[in-house]
Design a protein around this motif. Structure first.
Motif, PDB file in Angstrom:
ATOM      1  N   UNK A 120       0.806  -1.215   0.000  1.00  0.00           N
ATOM      2  CA  UNK A 120       0.000   0.000   0.000  1.00  0.00           C
ATOM      3  C   UNK A 120       0.840   1.265   0.000  1.00  0.00           C
ATOM      4  N   UNK A 121       2.058   1.133  -0.485  1.00  0.00           N
ATOM      5  CA  UNK A 121       2.929   2.307  -0.642  1.00  0.00           C
ATOM      6  C   UNK A 121       3.623   2.191  -1.997  1.00  0.00           C
ATOM      7  N   UNK A 122       4.067   3.335  -2.503  1.00  0.00           N
ATOM      8  CA  UNK A 122       4.730   3.374  -3.808  1.00  0.00           C
ATOM      9  C   UNK A 122       6.248   3.431  -3.588  1.00  0.00           C
ATOM     10  N   UNK A 123       6.988   2.743  -4.418  1.00  0.00           N
ATOM     11  CA  UNK A 123       8.455   2.764  -4.303  1.00  0.00           C
ATOM     12  C   UNK A 123       8.961   4.184  -4.535  1.00  0.00           C
ATOM     13  N   UNK A 124       9.927   4.592  -3.727  1.00  0.00           N
ATOM     14  CA  UNK A 124      10.476   5.954  -3.844  1.00  0.00           C
ATOM     15  C   UNK A 124      10.959   6.261  -5.260  1.00  0.00           C
ATOM     16  N   UNK A 125      11.604   5.283  -5.894  1.00  0.00           N
ATOM     17  CA  UNK A 125      12.143   5.566  -7.230  1.00  0.00           C
ATOM     18  C   UNK A 125      11.036   5.921  -8.226  1.00  0.00           C
ATOM     19  N   UNK A 126       9.804   5.484  -7.941  1.00  0.00           N
ATOM     20  CA  UNK A 126       8.709   5.756  -8.881  1.00  0.00           C
ATOM     21  C   UNK A 126       7.902   6.997  -8.536  1.00  0.00           C
ATOM     22  N   UNK A 127       7.985   7.452  -7.276  1.00  0.00           N
ATOM     23  CA  UNK A 127       7.197   8.603  -6.852  1.00  0.00           C
ATOM     24  C   UNK A 127       6.517   8.297  -5.536  1.00  0.00           C
ATOM     25  N   UNK A 128       5.295   8.813  -5.349  1.00  0.00           N
ATOM     26  CA  UNK A 128       4.574   8.528  -4.106  1.00  0.00           C
ATOM     27  C   UNK A 128       3.092   8.309  -4.412  1.00  0.00           C
ATOM     28  N   UNK A 129       2.298   8.145  -3.355  1.00  0.00           N
ATOM     29  CA  UNK A 129       0.886   7.831  -3.572  1.00  0.00           C
ATOM     30  C   UNK A 129       0.158   8.970  -4.304  1.00  0.00           C
ATOM     31  N   UNK A 130       0.621  10.206  -4.106  1.00  0.00           N
ATOM     32  CA  UNK A 130       0.008  11.331  -4.841  1.00  0.00           C
ATOM     33  C   UNK A 130       0.229  11.167  -6.345  1.00  0.00           C
ATOM     34  N   UNK A 131       1.430  10.770  -6.725  1.00  0.00           N
ATOM     35  CA  UNK A 131       1.707  10.537  -8.148  1.00  0.00           C
ATOM     36  C   UNK A 131       0.815   9.420  -8.682  1.00  0.00           C
ATOM     37  N   UNK A 132       0.636   8.394  -7.847  1.00  0.00           N
ATOM     38  CA  UNK A 132      -0.188   7.256  -8.275  1.00  0.00           C
ATOM     39  C   UNK A 132      -1.637   7.704  -8.478  1.00  0.00           C
ATOM     40  N   UNK A 133      -2.123   8.514  -7.546  1.00  0.00           N
ATOM     41  CA  UNK A 133      -3.496   8.996  -7.691  1.00  0.00           C
ATOM     42  C   UNK A 133      -3.632   9.903  -8.907  1.00  0.00           C
ATOM     43  N   UNK A 134      -2.592  10.682  -9.142  1.00  0.00           N
ATOM     44  CA  UNK A 134      -2.608  11.547 -10.333  1.00  0.00           C
ATOM     45  C   UNK A 134      -2.619  10.696 -11.615  1.00  0.00           C
ATOM     46  N   UNK A 135      -1.818   9.652 -11.603  1.00  0.00           N
ATOM     47  CA  UNK A 135      -1.810   8.761 -12.780  1.00  0.00           C
ATOM     48  C   UNK A 135      -3.201   8.179 -13.019  1.00  0.00           C
TER      49      UNK A 135
END
Ligand code: ISL
Ligand code: CA
Length: 536
Positions: free
Chosen positions: A69-84
């Motif tokens: 339930x977390x995003x890998x640092x190298x890819x970004x964060x949960x905000x980036x995921x929600x934006x995607x």
């Protein structure tokens, strides 16, 4: 049969480390993907299958998850995921997440607790034995690793840092379903389920795939999570037969939408040999036999096919079965036409739509893949010579699919502003890249675009039955027919002319990579000629 959005969908797989690097650290990321959504919209795809972006030590590039339930640092964060998710949904593109629940990372809180505290509930989330048996890991060596602290061995069917989860444990199962619901609530389009056929394993009986409780677990998972939603679920099942595929994908069983079967991929290596013992060239009659079996035995309403040539574990199809020389474009279009007009949901792997090829690997220092590196180490220990090992990896190793996406002829193919990318960019990027493909009306890209559009619009692609036609060895021809209409797909899978008998009147040209009039006049297919016509 109840129709779902995924019956007419085409899915595009993104391998996040290699798609697009937005922040210049040499590794692809979520903002990079967001920046390329317009491109994907232009291609027309319905959904993205996103290989894992969760928190992970990246021992197996995210297939070793330390927090679901977390995003890998190298890819970004949960905000980036929600934006995607938001940006993709705005363009009518769904995001299918990779579900890796056969194992976790050894850095997952569950495993840390299990290891530290043998009396903890988490201990039983994993599989511990006093003595190892002879099960081997897919990534070489024993599947058991000794744990000093408790004096027991834990099971890992993949890397040492990927301990297997114990699906017998009910609490564990429900934790997984809760995690799936967390993602469903975020608005995802479905799940691609990593090595799902291993969930029912019984290590003491050497049962890996298709254990007796596998389908009970999937029914339970369906009920507890995605079953209430119209999501795409696709299981990765290496050993599936059509019978097995129906167990998963027959709607009345309420399990998954479809599975990936790999029988055709098996033709990439010699029969009953490890994958490294690759086959020379494509056995076209065997390919026809296999697709015929799957197309006819997975009947409409009783199951559903997935259609693919490529993924992040496989060599680039052009390099293994197509032509990377003067027929690169022609063969890429031929393979696409052949596959996308069968019954099933087609998957495109990033770069396939511009005809990317294998990387000319020359040494281990150019590699990253745990499977290839472990294989090389073991083979060297067994006295095999380095040149042969590198040769196998160059032909069939997983890093071939994982080199950076080639966006333009600029440095690093415009994948990254850094000159140090995590895997090297294929030196052919100056000619094979997205910018060049978009500029050329006749490029492979536009064949894919046309096929994706066709799948959305043409109902016969879902409904029509399949019939393999008798042809010369290197020609793959099939009919798709309903009561009212008949379509003919003809593909020359070779770089030689092939004679055909094309006598029926052509009512409509659906797609072609060649001058059809010339084919009709000469009754000859030129190298890699491919077309689909309506004949009734
Ligand atoms: O490609 C393969 C066949 O030789 C295997 O390397 C691969 O591990 C197998 O197909 C299972 O794949 C999935 O699970 C692995 C992960 O490394 C792969 O990337 C994933 O697709 C473990 O999670
Ligand atoms: Ca980056």
């Amino acid at each position: 049969m109840q129709k779902h959005w995924w019956h007419t969908a085409t899915i595009y797989q993104i391998y996040p480390k290699s798609f697009m690097d937005a922040n210049g650290d040499g590794i692809g990321d979520l903002q990079g993907i967001i920046s390329k959504l317009d491109y994907l919209e232009k291609l027309g795809i319905t959904a993205i299958w996103l290989s894992p972006v969760y928190q992970s030590p990246m021992d197996d590039n995210g297939y070793d998850i330390s927090d679901y339930q977390a995003i890998a640092d190298i890819f970004g964060d949960m905000c980036d995921m929600e934006e995607l998710l938001a940006q993709a949904n705005q363009r009518g593109i769904k995001i299918v997440m990779d579900l890796v629940v056969n194992h976790t990372s050894d850095e997952h809180a569950w495993f840390i607790e299990a290891r530290e505290n043998a009396a903890s509930p988490e201990r039983d989330y994993y599989i511990w034995r006093d003595q190892p048996n002879d099960l081997v890991s897919t990534f070489s060596g024993s599947a058991w690793e000794y744990d000093d602290k408790s004096g027991q061995y834990y099971l890992h069917l993949f890397g040492k840092k990927q301990p297997d989860l114990n699906w017998e444990n009910e609490e564990l199962r429900h934790n997984i379903y809760d995690m799936m619901n967390f993602w469903i609530d975020k608005g995802i389009g479905g799940f691609r389920m990593d090595v799902i056929d291993l969930l029912g394993k019984i290590p003491d009986q050497n049962i890996r795939e298709n254990g007796p409780k596998l389908h009970d677990y999937l029914k339970e998972m369906n009920q507890a999570s995605f079953g209430k939603h119209d999501l795409l679920t696709v299981g990765e099942t290496w050993g599936a037969t059509p019978e097995i595929a129906k167990q998963y994908s027959n709607p009345k069983h309420q399990e998954l939408s479809m599975v990936f079967q790999f029988e055709h991929i098996g033709l990439q290596h010699k029969p009953d040999r490890p994958k490294w013992d690759y086959a020379d060239g494509l056995d076209v009659p065997a390919l026809k036999r296999i697709f015929n079996k799957w197309q006819t035995q997975l009947e409409l309403g009783e199951g559903w096919n997935s259609l693919f040539w490529n993924n992040h574990d496989l060599p680039r199809v052009l390099s293994i079965w197509g032509d990377t020389g003067s027929y690169r474009e022609k063969s890429a279009k031929a393979l696409a036409i052949l596959l996308h007009l069968m019954r099933g949901t087609p998957y495109i792997y990033q770069g396939e739509e511009i005809g990317m090829t294998n990387y000319p690997f020359e040494g281990l220092e150019q590699l990253d893949d745990i499977e290839s590196l472990n294989y090389a180490k073991e083979a060297l220990e067994n006295g095999e010579n380095m040149a042969d090992i590198i040769d196998s990896i160059r032909v069939i190793g997983r890093d071939n699919a994982r080199t950076p996406m080639q966006w333009s002829a600029e440095p690093q193919a415009c994948f990254s502003s850094s000159s140090e990318t995590w895997l090297p960019v294929n030196p052919n990027y100056e000619s094979i890249n997205v910018a060049a493909a978009l500029e050329d009306k006749n490029s492979i890209f536009y064949t894919y675009q046309q096929l994706v559009k066709l799948r959305k619009e043409a109902e016969w692609l879902v409904d029509a039955d399949f019939e393999l036609m008798e042809t010369d060895e290197k020609v793959f021809a099939y009919k798709r027919y309903t009561e009212d209409e008949t379509y003919l797909v003809v593909v020359n899978l070779s770089d030689q002319d092939q004679a055909i008998k094309l006598t029926c009147p052509i009512k409509e040209i659906i797609i072609a990579n060649t001058d059809l009039q010339e084919v009709i006049n000469s009754q000859i297919l030129k190298p890699w000629d491919a077309f689909c016509v309506r004949v009734k």
